[in-house]
Design a protein around this motif. Structure first.
Motif, PDB file in Angstrom:
ATOM      1  N   UNK A 160      -3.304  13.689   3.953  1.00 41.69           N
ATOM      2  CA  UNK A 160      -1.909  14.070   3.717  1.00 41.69           C
ATOM      3  C   UNK A 160      -1.010  12.937   3.255  1.00 41.69           C
ATOM      4  N   UNK A 161      -1.570  11.745   3.031  1.00 37.05           N
ATOM      5  CA  UNK A 161      -0.727  10.649   2.564  1.00 37.05           C
ATOM      6  C   UNK A 161      -0.436  10.776   1.071  1.00 37.05           C
ATOM      7  N   UNK A 162       0.738  10.288   0.652  1.00 37.74           N
ATOM      8  CA  UNK A 162       1.107  10.325  -0.764  1.00 37.74           C
ATOM      9  C   UNK A 162       0.500   9.160  -1.530  1.00 37.74           C
ATOM     10  N   UNK A 163       0.424   8.025  -0.853  1.00 39.62           N
ATOM     11  CA  UNK A 163      -0.120   6.825  -1.482  1.00 39.62           C
ATOM     12  C   UNK A 163      -1.082   6.167  -0.497  1.00 39.62           C
ATOM     13  N   UNK A 164      -2.235   5.789  -0.981  1.00 36.52           N
ATOM     14  CA  UNK A 164      -3.156   5.027  -0.138  1.00 36.52           C
ATOM     15  C   UNK A 164      -3.492   3.728  -0.855  1.00 36.52           C
ATOM     16  N   UNK A 204      -6.655  -1.437  -6.238  1.00 42.96           N
ATOM     17  CA  UNK A 204      -7.532  -0.327  -5.868  1.00 42.96           C
ATOM     18  C   UNK A 204      -6.720   0.595  -4.967  1.00 42.96           C
ATOM     19  N   UNK A 205      -6.165   1.658  -5.570  1.00 43.02           N
ATOM     20  CA  UNK A 205      -5.200   2.497  -4.883  1.00 43.02           C
ATOM     21  C   UNK A 205      -5.326   3.944  -5.315  1.00 43.02           C
ATOM     22  N   UNK A 206      -4.840   4.834  -4.476  1.00 44.07           N
ATOM     23  CA  UNK A 206      -4.812   6.247  -4.832  1.00 44.07           C
ATOM     24  C   UNK A 206      -3.391   6.784  -4.688  1.00 44.07           C
ATOM     25  N   UNK A 207      -2.995   7.625  -5.646  1.00 45.50           N
ATOM     26  CA  UNK A 207      -1.647   8.197  -5.647  1.00 45.50           C
ATOM     27  C   UNK A 207      -1.730   9.697  -5.819  1.00 45.50           C
ATOM     28  N   UNK A 211       2.619  -0.738  -7.382  1.00 45.64           N
ATOM     29  CA  UNK A 211       2.525  -0.470  -5.944  1.00 45.64           C
ATOM     30  C   UNK A 211       3.904  -0.393  -5.269  1.00 45.64           C
ATOM     31  N   UNK A 212       4.851  -1.201  -5.748  1.00 44.93           N
ATOM     32  CA  UNK A 212       6.177  -1.201  -5.140  1.00 44.93           C
ATOM     33  C   UNK A 212       6.942   0.058  -5.524  1.00 44.93           C
ATOM     34  N   UNK A 213       6.919   0.404  -6.810  1.00 42.87           N
ATOM     35  CA  UNK A 213       7.564   1.641  -7.259  1.00 42.87           C
ATOM     36  C   UNK A 213       7.013   2.827  -6.467  1.00 42.87           C
ATOM     37  N   UNK A 267       4.784   9.231   2.498  1.00 38.91           N
ATOM     38  CA  UNK A 267       3.939   8.600   3.501  1.00 38.91           C
ATOM     39  C   UNK A 267       2.931   7.697   2.813  1.00 38.91           C
ATOM     40  N   UNK A 268       2.722   6.550   3.418  1.00 32.84           N
ATOM     41  CA  UNK A 268       1.864   5.539   2.802  1.00 32.84           C
ATOM     42  C   UNK A 268       0.832   5.067   3.819  1.00 32.84           C
ATOM     43  N   UNK A 269      -0.403   4.944   3.403  1.00 32.69           N
ATOM     44  CA  UNK A 269      -1.436   4.399   4.288  1.00 32.69           C
ATOM     45  C   UNK A 269      -2.121   3.236   3.589  1.00 32.69           C
ATOM     46  N   UNK A 270      -2.749   2.396   4.363  1.00 33.09           N
ATOM     47  CA  UNK A 270      -3.459   1.259   3.797  1.00 33.09           C
ATOM     48  C   UNK A 270      -4.813   1.142   4.494  1.00 33.09           C
TER      49      UNK A 270
END
Ligand code: UDP
Ligand code: MG
Length: 312
Positions: free
Chosen positions: A119-123, A162-165, A184-186, A193-196
């Motif tokens: 359910x995260x928007x950005x990982x 290395x990210x997912x949006x 990544x900042x934008x 919600x953001x996860x790492x």
């Protein structure tokens, strides 16, 4: 962004600047991983003005594999511009970005997707055991602290691509018409919600980083001035503080005159103070110039990049 939302599950966007040696190996590993997911996907390679034959290899890949889209820039516009170009043509519900030099293992993508499915928007990935020089890692550490503060979203590694949006976030990034965008900042500005998660990191197998120290500095200036007024505010605040201190010092010297007499040998103290102030003024001027320069860039509204060719 293209209007085929809902049909493709995943778009992988990869910026490439002179990566001819790794690109085929990358494609093999990447498509292996994506096939194993059993979902629809596409791979978008953005050739950021390569001159080493990367373009020809990509054209061949496009011919062989119908899941490959290729965007070719007419010259080098930078990694972030390349990623935005990929976003603009991505059809996927989820968009994954990674570097084209195999420093980001494509095998980590399923773990990013699993987190998105939660359910995260950005990982974001943060590079465990990062294979870069100690100087670069130390700088990155400082930059990550400052960026976390400015953006208000704590992240260990803003530099890891290395990210997912989720599609919505990528769309909003595309709507930003600013020239210098640090993705990544934008993304964190727009994400609910953001996860790492920790991801692996390999040493660069061929060639050197495409970032010279100077380019890296410019990128981080982008980051600092592009996303907040904090630096200039800190300078103004320091200016006020120092003026008060200077005033206090002058009063002290005035009173001292009455009791001890005028100081004769304080010439060098004066010099020191003067240099301190002059330095501060130059710094403040520089910062103001930085912002004004950026305003000038923005008002000209030049396109972020020029595409020479698109293969879809
Ligand atoms: N890259 C790009 N344009 C540039 C610089 C880099 O598209 O102007 C790509 C590069 O090909 C690689 C990724 O961005 O796929 C990361 O670059 P690099 O490995 O040089 O950076 P580092 O890993 O040192 O941060
Ligand atoms: Mg790299």
């Amino acid at each position: 962004m293209s209007g085929t939302a809902g049909r493709t599950y995943l778009s992988a966007v990869i910026p490439l600047y002179n990566e001819a040696i790794t690109v085929e190996r990358l494609h093999e590993r990447l498509s292996g991983t994506l096939e194993s997911l059993g979902k629809s996907y596409e791979v978008i390679y953005v050739d950021d003005g390569s001159t080493d034959g990367t373009t020809e290899i990509l054209q061949a890949l496009h011919k062989k594999d119908h899941k490959v889209k290729v965007i070719v820039f007419n010259r080098n516009y930078g990694q972030h511009a390349a990623v935005v170009a990929g976003f603009e043509r991505a059809a996927g519900e989820v968009i994954v970005t990674l570097d084209g030099d195999l420093q980001n293992p494509p095998e980590e993508i399923p773990r990013l997707l699993a987190k998105i499915e939660e359910g995260y928007d950005v990982v974001g990935g943060w590079r465990m055991g990062r294979q870069d020089s100690i100087v670069r890692r130390a700088l990155s550490y400082m930059i990550n602290q400052v960026t976390s503060l400015i953006v208000g979203v704590k992240m260990k590694d803003y530099g890891c691509m290395l990210r997912a949006y989720r599609r919505e976030v990528a769309e909003r990034i595309c709507q930003c018409q600013e020239i210098s965008s640090f993705i990544p900042v934008l993304a964190n500005f727009f994400a609910g919600s953001v996860a790492e998660i920790p991801v692996g990191h390999s040493p660069r197998s061929s060639g050197r980083s495409r970032y010279t120290p100077f380019r890296l500095l410019r990128l981080n200036f982008d980051l600092l001035t592009g996303f907040s007024l904090l630096p200039i505010q800190v300078v103004s605040f320091a200016g006020i503080l120092i003026s008060f201190l200077g005033l206090g010092f002058a009063v002290f010297l005035g009173i001292r005159r009455f009791f001890v007499g005028p100081e004769v040998e304080g010439v060098f103290t004066l010099f020191a103070i003067l240099f301190f102030f002059v330095g501060l003024q130059i710094l403040a001027l520089g910062l103001i110039g930085e912002y004004i320069g950026r305003i000038y860039m923005e008002v000209r509204r030049r396109p972020r990049y020029v595409v020479r060719e698109i293969l879809e």
